[in-house]
Enzyme design. Structure first.
Site, PDB file in Angstrom:
ATOM      1  N   SER A   8       8.016  13.513  -5.183  1.00 33.38           N
ATOM      2  CA  SER A   8       6.872  12.640  -5.422  1.00 33.38           C
ATOM      3  C   SER A   8       5.828  12.856  -4.340  1.00 33.38           C
ATOM      4  O   SER A   8       6.157  13.260  -3.215  1.00 33.38           O
ATOM      5  CB  SER A   8       7.315  11.174  -5.437  1.00 33.38           C
ATOM      6  OG  SER A   8       6.211  10.311  -5.613  1.00 33.38           O
ATOM      7  N   LYS A   9       4.569  12.578  -4.690  1.00 32.12           N
ATOM      8  CA  LYS A   9       3.479  12.531  -3.718  1.00 32.12           C
ATOM      9  C   LYS A   9       2.937  11.106  -3.608  1.00 32.12           C
ATOM     10  O   LYS A   9       1.924  10.870  -2.951  1.00 32.12           O
ATOM     11  CB  LYS A   9       2.368  13.505  -4.131  1.00 32.12           C
ATOM     12  CG  LYS A   9       2.822  14.959  -4.207  1.00 32.12           C
ATOM     13  CD  LYS A   9       1.718  15.862  -4.724  1.00 32.12           C
ATOM     14  CE  LYS A   9       2.233  17.287  -4.940  1.00 32.12           C
ATOM     15  NZ  LYS A   9       1.177  18.180  -5.518  1.00 32.12           N
ATOM     16  N   ASN A  10       3.609  10.170  -4.278  1.00 25.91           N
ATOM     17  CA  ASN A  10       3.236   8.755  -4.260  1.00 25.91           C
ATOM     18  C   ASN A  10       3.807   8.121  -2.989  1.00 25.91           C
ATOM     19  O   ASN A  10       5.017   7.979  -2.844  1.00 25.91           O
ATOM     20  CB  ASN A  10       3.799   8.069  -5.511  1.00 25.91           C
ATOM     21  CG  ASN A  10       3.432   6.597  -5.603  1.00 25.91           C
ATOM     22  OD1 ASN A  10       3.454   5.880  -4.614  1.00 25.91           O
ATOM     23  ND2 ASN A  10       3.133   6.151  -6.805  1.00 25.91           N
ATOM     24  N   HIS A  12       3.874   5.095  -1.897  1.00 23.69           N
ATOM     25  CA  HIS A  12       4.648   3.872  -2.121  1.00 23.69           C
ATOM     26  C   HIS A  12       6.090   4.211  -2.504  1.00 23.69           C
ATOM     27  O   HIS A  12       7.045   3.634  -1.976  1.00 23.69           O
ATOM     28  CB  HIS A  12       4.009   3.020  -3.220  1.00 23.69           C
ATOM     29  CG  HIS A  12       2.683   2.430  -2.871  1.00 23.69           C
ATOM     30  ND1 HIS A  12       2.530   1.475  -1.902  1.00 23.69           N
ATOM     31  CD2 HIS A  12       1.445   2.671  -3.365  1.00 23.69           C
ATOM     32  CE1 HIS A  12       1.255   1.137  -1.807  1.00 23.69           C
ATOM     33  NE2 HIS A  12       0.579   1.852  -2.688  1.00 23.69           N
ATOM     34  N   LYS A  13       6.214   5.136  -3.429  1.00 23.76           N
ATOM     35  CA  LYS A  13       7.547   5.509  -3.900  1.00 23.76           C
ATOM     36  C   LYS A  13       8.349   6.200  -2.796  1.00 23.76           C
ATOM     37  O   LYS A  13       9.547   5.921  -2.615  1.00 23.76           O
ATOM     38  CB  LYS A  13       7.448   6.424  -5.131  1.00 23.76           C
ATOM     39  CG  LYS A  13       8.800   6.819  -5.710  1.00 23.76           C
ATOM     40  CD  LYS A  13       8.654   7.727  -6.913  1.00 23.76           C
ATOM     41  CE  LYS A  13       8.150   6.973  -8.108  1.00 23.76           C
ATOM     42  NZ  LYS A  13       8.246   7.809  -9.348  1.00 23.76           N
ATOM     43  N   ASP A  68      12.602   9.134 -12.596  1.00 24.79           N
ATOM     44  CA  ASP A  68      11.645   8.752 -13.625  1.00 24.79           C
ATOM     45  C   ASP A  68      11.922   7.295 -13.922  1.00 24.79           C
ATOM     46  O   ASP A  68      13.047   6.929 -14.286  1.00 24.79           O
ATOM     47  CB  ASP A  68      11.775   9.622 -14.875  1.00 24.79           C
ATOM     48  CG  ASP A  68      10.543   9.492 -15.760  1.00 24.79           C
ATOM     49  OD1 ASP A  68       9.415   9.606 -15.231  1.00 24.79           O
ATOM     50  OD2 ASP A  68      10.681   9.261 -16.969  1.00 24.79           O
ATOM     51  N   SER A  69      10.907   6.482 -13.718  1.00 21.74           N
ATOM     52  CA  SER A  69      11.079   5.043 -13.825  1.00 21.74           C
ATOM     53  C   SER A  69      10.034   4.477 -14.764  1.00 21.74           C
ATOM     54  O   SER A  69       8.969   5.068 -14.958  1.00 21.74           O
ATOM     55  CB  SER A  69      10.929   4.380 -12.444  1.00 21.74           C
ATOM     56  OG  SER A  69      11.786   4.967 -11.501  1.00 21.74           O
ATOM     57  N   TYR A 154       3.846  -2.334 -12.153  1.00 21.12           N
ATOM     58  CA  TYR A 154       3.939  -3.562 -12.932  1.00 21.12           C
ATOM     59  C   TYR A 154       4.599  -4.706 -12.154  1.00 21.12           C
ATOM     60  O   TYR A 154       4.855  -5.773 -12.724  1.00 21.12           O
ATOM     61  CB  TYR A 154       4.744  -3.300 -14.215  1.00 21.12           C
ATOM     62  CG  TYR A 154       4.107  -2.309 -15.145  1.00 21.12           C
ATOM     63  CD1 TYR A 154       3.158  -2.704 -16.081  1.00 21.12           C
ATOM     64  CD2 TYR A 154       4.442  -0.961 -15.096  1.00 21.12           C
ATOM     65  CE1 TYR A 154       2.563  -1.799 -16.944  1.00 21.12           C
ATOM     66  CE2 TYR A 154       3.855  -0.035 -15.952  1.00 21.12           C
ATOM     67  CZ  TYR A 154       2.916  -0.459 -16.872  1.00 21.12           C
ATOM     68  OH  TYR A 154       2.324   0.440 -17.733  1.00 21.12           O
ATOM     69  N   LYS A 175      13.334  -6.271  -2.216  1.00 27.28           N
ATOM     70  CA  LYS A 175      13.141  -5.369  -3.341  1.00 27.28           C
ATOM     71  C   LYS A 175      14.025  -4.135  -3.207  1.00 27.28           C
ATOM     72  O   LYS A 175      14.560  -3.632  -4.205  1.00 27.28           O
ATOM     73  CB  LYS A 175      11.670  -4.958  -3.454  1.00 27.28           C
ATOM     74  CG  LYS A 175      11.398  -4.132  -4.714  1.00 27.28           C
ATOM     75  CD  LYS A 175       9.958  -3.668  -4.798  1.00 27.28           C
ATOM     76  CE  LYS A 175       9.780  -2.777  -6.030  1.00 27.28           C
ATOM     77  NZ  LYS A 175       8.449  -2.150  -6.091  1.00 27.28           N
TER      78      LYS A 175
END
Length: 204
Positions: A8-10, A12-13, A68-69, A154, A175
Protein backbone atom coordinates in the site's frame (compact mmCIF):
# COMPACT_ATOMS: atom_id res chain seq x y z
CA UNK A 1 12.89 -8.09 13.63
CA UNK A 2 11.62 -9.56 10.36
CA UNK A 3 10.70 -7.09 7.62
CA UNK A 4 7.44 -7.28 5.70
CA UNK A 5 6.29 -4.93 2.96
CA UNK A 6 2.69 -3.75 3.17
CA UNK A 7 1.35 -3.51 -0.37
CA UNK A 8 0.00 0.00 0.00
CA UNK A 9 0.94 3.65 -0.43
CA UNK A 10 -1.92 4.75 1.86
CA UNK A 11 -0.25 6.20 4.94
CA UNK A 12 -3.32 5.56 7.13
CA UNK A 13 -3.37 1.89 6.22
CA UNK A 14 0.39 1.47 6.59
CA UNK A 15 0.29 3.05 10.06
CA UNK A 16 -2.51 0.70 11.12
CA UNK A 17 -0.60 -2.33 9.93
CA UNK A 18 2.57 -1.14 11.66
CA UNK A 19 0.69 -0.93 14.95
CA UNK A 20 -1.19 -4.20 14.49
CA UNK A 21 1.89 -6.18 13.41
CA UNK A 22 4.29 -4.84 16.03
CA UNK A 23 3.37 -7.43 18.72
CA UNK A 24 4.50 -10.14 16.28
CA UNK A 25 7.92 -8.51 15.88
CA UNK A 26 7.31 -7.64 12.24
CA UNK A 27 8.78 -4.43 10.84
CA UNK A 28 6.13 -3.22 8.37
CA UNK A 29 7.06 -0.76 5.64
CA UNK A 30 5.06 0.60 2.72
CA UNK A 31 5.72 0.26 -0.99
CA UNK A 32 8.25 2.45 -2.77
CA UNK A 33 6.44 5.37 -4.41
CA UNK A 34 7.69 4.47 -7.90
CA UNK A 35 6.13 1.00 -7.90
CA UNK A 36 3.23 0.75 -10.40
CA UNK A 37 -0.31 0.12 -9.25
CA UNK A 38 -1.42 -3.49 -9.12
CA UNK A 39 -4.41 -4.57 -11.18
CA UNK A 40 -7.49 -5.63 -9.22
CA UNK A 41 -9.40 -8.01 -11.43
CA UNK A 42 -10.75 -10.35 -8.76
CA UNK A 43 -14.39 -10.89 -7.90
CA UNK A 44 -13.72 -11.23 -4.17
CA UNK A 45 -11.65 -9.61 -1.44
CA UNK A 46 -9.52 -12.76 -1.26
CA UNK A 47 -8.80 -12.78 -4.99
CA UNK A 48 -7.79 -9.12 -5.01
CA UNK A 49 -5.52 -9.54 -1.99
CA UNK A 50 -3.79 -12.49 -3.65
CA UNK A 51 -3.40 -10.62 -6.93
CA UNK A 52 -1.78 -7.63 -5.19
CA UNK A 53 0.54 -9.73 -3.03
CA UNK A 54 1.83 -11.71 -6.01
CA UNK A 55 2.10 -8.61 -8.23
CA UNK A 56 4.12 -6.53 -5.75
CA UNK A 57 6.41 -9.42 -4.88
CA UNK A 58 8.07 -8.78 -8.26
CA UNK A 59 9.17 -5.33 -7.10
CA UNK A 60 10.33 -5.90 -3.51
CA UNK A 61 12.40 -8.48 -1.68
CA UNK A 62 11.03 -10.81 0.96
CA UNK A 63 7.51 -11.11 2.29
CA UNK A 64 4.71 -8.95 0.89
CA UNK A 65 1.43 -8.45 2.74
CA UNK A 66 -1.55 -7.24 0.73
CA UNK A 67 -5.06 -6.67 1.95
CA UNK A 68 -8.34 -5.96 0.26
CA UNK A 69 -10.93 -4.48 2.55
CA UNK A 70 -14.37 -3.05 2.17
CA UNK A 71 -17.82 -2.40 3.50
CA UNK A 72 -20.66 -4.80 2.73
CA UNK A 73 -24.17 -3.43 3.37
CA UNK A 74 -26.98 -5.95 3.55
CA UNK A 75 -29.69 -3.60 2.26
CA UNK A 76 -27.52 -2.91 -0.81
CA UNK A 77 -26.98 -6.60 -1.60
CA UNK A 78 -23.41 -6.44 -0.30
CA UNK A 79 -22.40 -3.20 -1.99
CA UNK A 80 -20.10 -1.33 -2.08
CA UNK A 81 -18.04 -4.48 -1.38
CA UNK A 82 -14.85 -4.77 -3.42
CA UNK A 83 -15.65 -1.35 -4.93
CA UNK A 84 -15.67 0.42 -1.55
CA UNK A 85 -12.69 2.69 -2.27
CA UNK A 86 -14.23 3.94 -5.52
CA UNK A 87 -17.94 3.71 -4.72
CA UNK A 88 -18.61 7.32 -5.74
CA UNK A 89 -16.46 7.03 -8.87
CA UNK A 90 -13.06 8.39 -7.78
CA UNK A 91 -10.68 6.02 -6.00
CA UNK A 92 -9.93 7.14 -2.46
CA UNK A 93 -12.49 9.99 -2.19
CA UNK A 94 -13.67 9.02 1.29
CA UNK A 95 -16.06 11.94 1.78
CA UNK A 96 -17.80 11.33 -1.55
CA UNK A 97 -18.07 7.60 -0.84
CA UNK A 98 -19.72 8.28 2.52
CA UNK A 99 -22.17 10.74 1.01
CA UNK A 100 -23.15 8.27 -1.71
CA UNK A 101 -23.67 5.57 0.90
CA UNK A 102 -25.92 7.83 2.97
CA UNK A 103 -27.90 8.77 -0.13
CA UNK A 104 -28.33 5.13 -1.16
CA UNK A 105 -29.59 4.26 2.33
CA UNK A 106 -31.80 7.32 2.80
CA UNK A 107 -35.05 5.34 2.78
CA UNK A 108 -33.71 2.32 4.68
CA UNK A 109 -34.94 2.07 8.31
CA UNK A 110 -32.44 1.74 11.15
CA UNK A 111 -33.18 -1.93 11.77
CA UNK A 112 -32.29 -2.81 8.17
CA UNK A 113 -28.99 -0.88 8.02
CA UNK A 114 -26.85 -3.86 9.03
CA UNK A 115 -23.41 -4.15 7.49
CA UNK A 116 -19.98 -5.69 7.89
CA UNK A 117 -16.42 -4.62 7.33
CA UNK A 118 -14.44 -7.35 5.54
CA UNK A 119 -10.69 -7.73 5.27
CA UNK A 120 -8.80 -10.37 3.31
CA UNK A 121 -5.03 -10.54 3.79
CA UNK A 122 -2.60 -12.40 1.56
CA UNK A 123 1.11 -12.83 2.25
CA UNK A 124 3.51 -14.00 -0.44
CA UNK A 125 7.26 -14.53 -0.79
CA UNK A 126 8.30 -14.96 -4.42
CA UNK A 127 11.74 -16.32 -3.58
CA UNK A 128 10.30 -19.04 -1.35
CA UNK A 129 7.25 -19.66 -3.51
CA UNK A 130 5.06 -19.56 -0.40
CA UNK A 131 1.92 -17.73 0.55
CA UNK A 132 -1.32 -17.72 2.49
CA UNK A 133 -4.66 -15.90 2.41
CA UNK A 134 -7.16 -15.34 5.25
CA UNK A 135 -10.32 -13.27 5.77
CA UNK A 136 -12.15 -11.79 8.72
CA UNK A 137 -15.41 -9.81 9.03
CA UNK A 138 -16.70 -7.47 11.74
CA UNK A 139 -20.45 -6.90 12.08
CA UNK A 140 -22.09 -3.53 12.63
CA UNK A 141 -24.56 -1.09 11.14
CA UNK A 142 -24.60 2.16 9.17
CA UNK A 143 -25.68 5.32 10.97
CA UNK A 144 -27.68 8.12 9.36
CA UNK A 145 -24.94 10.68 10.05
CA UNK A 146 -21.24 10.72 10.75
CA UNK A 147 -19.84 10.42 14.27
CA UNK A 148 -16.22 10.79 15.36
CA UNK A 149 -13.08 12.41 14.05
CA UNK A 150 -10.65 9.49 13.83
CA UNK A 151 -10.12 6.67 11.36
CA UNK A 152 -10.71 6.97 7.63
CA UNK A 153 -12.95 5.64 4.88
CA UNK A 154 -16.39 4.64 6.12
CA UNK A 155 -15.32 4.65 9.81
CA UNK A 156 -17.51 7.64 10.81
CA UNK A 157 -20.64 5.81 9.64
CA UNK A 158 -19.87 2.29 10.84
CA UNK A 159 -21.38 1.65 14.27
CA UNK A 160 -19.69 -1.18 16.17
CA UNK A 161 -22.14 -2.67 18.72
CA UNK A 162 -19.47 -4.41 20.77
CA UNK A 163 -17.83 -1.10 21.66
CA UNK A 164 -20.94 1.08 21.41
CA UNK A 165 -19.08 3.49 19.11
CA UNK A 166 -18.31 4.12 15.48
CA UNK A 167 -14.85 3.13 14.31
CA UNK A 168 -14.07 6.87 14.11
CA UNK A 169 -14.87 7.27 17.80
CA UNK A 170 -12.47 4.52 18.87
CA UNK A 171 -8.94 5.34 19.87
CA UNK A 172 -6.25 4.03 17.54
CA UNK A 173 -5.37 1.41 20.15
CA UNK A 174 -9.00 0.25 20.42
CA UNK A 175 -9.48 0.08 16.68
CA UNK A 176 -6.26 -1.88 16.26
CA UNK A 177 -7.73 -4.54 18.55
CA UNK A 178 -11.30 -4.63 17.25
CA UNK A 179 -11.22 -3.86 13.53
CA UNK A 180 -11.67 -6.26 10.64
CA UNK A 181 -8.02 -5.65 9.76
CA UNK A 182 -6.88 -6.53 13.29
CA UNK A 183 -9.00 -9.69 13.32
CA UNK A 184 -7.62 -10.75 9.93
CA UNK A 185 -4.06 -10.29 11.19
CA UNK A 186 -4.88 -12.43 14.24
CA UNK A 187 -6.18 -15.16 11.94
CA UNK A 188 -3.15 -14.82 9.68
CA UNK A 189 -0.72 -15.19 12.57
CA UNK A 190 -2.61 -18.20 13.90
CA UNK A 191 -2.00 -19.98 10.57
CA UNK A 192 1.16 -18.44 9.15
CA UNK A 193 4.42 -19.88 10.43
CA UNK A 194 6.51 -18.64 7.51
CA UNK A 195 6.12 -22.03 5.84
CA UNK A 196 2.68 -21.79 4.24
CA UNK A 197 2.10 -23.65 1.03
CA UNK A 198 1.77 -21.81 -2.28
CA UNK A 199 -1.29 -24.01 -2.81
CA UNK A 200 -3.08 -21.68 -0.40
CA UNK A 201 -3.02 -19.09 -3.16
CA UNK A 202 -4.49 -21.30 -5.84
CA UNK A 203 -8.06 -20.02 -5.69
CA UNK A 204 -10.29 -17.14 -4.62
Amino acid sequence: MQRIVVASKNNHKIAEFQAILSPWKLDATGLPQDVPESPENGSSFEANAIEKAVFYSSFVDGWVLADDSGLCVDALAGRPGIFSARYAGVHGDDAANRQKLLADLREVPDAARTASFACAIAVFHRGLGQGLVVRSDVLGSILTEEHGEGGFGYDPLFYHPESGKTFSELSAEQKNRLSHRAKAVERLMAQWKGEASYASLSGE
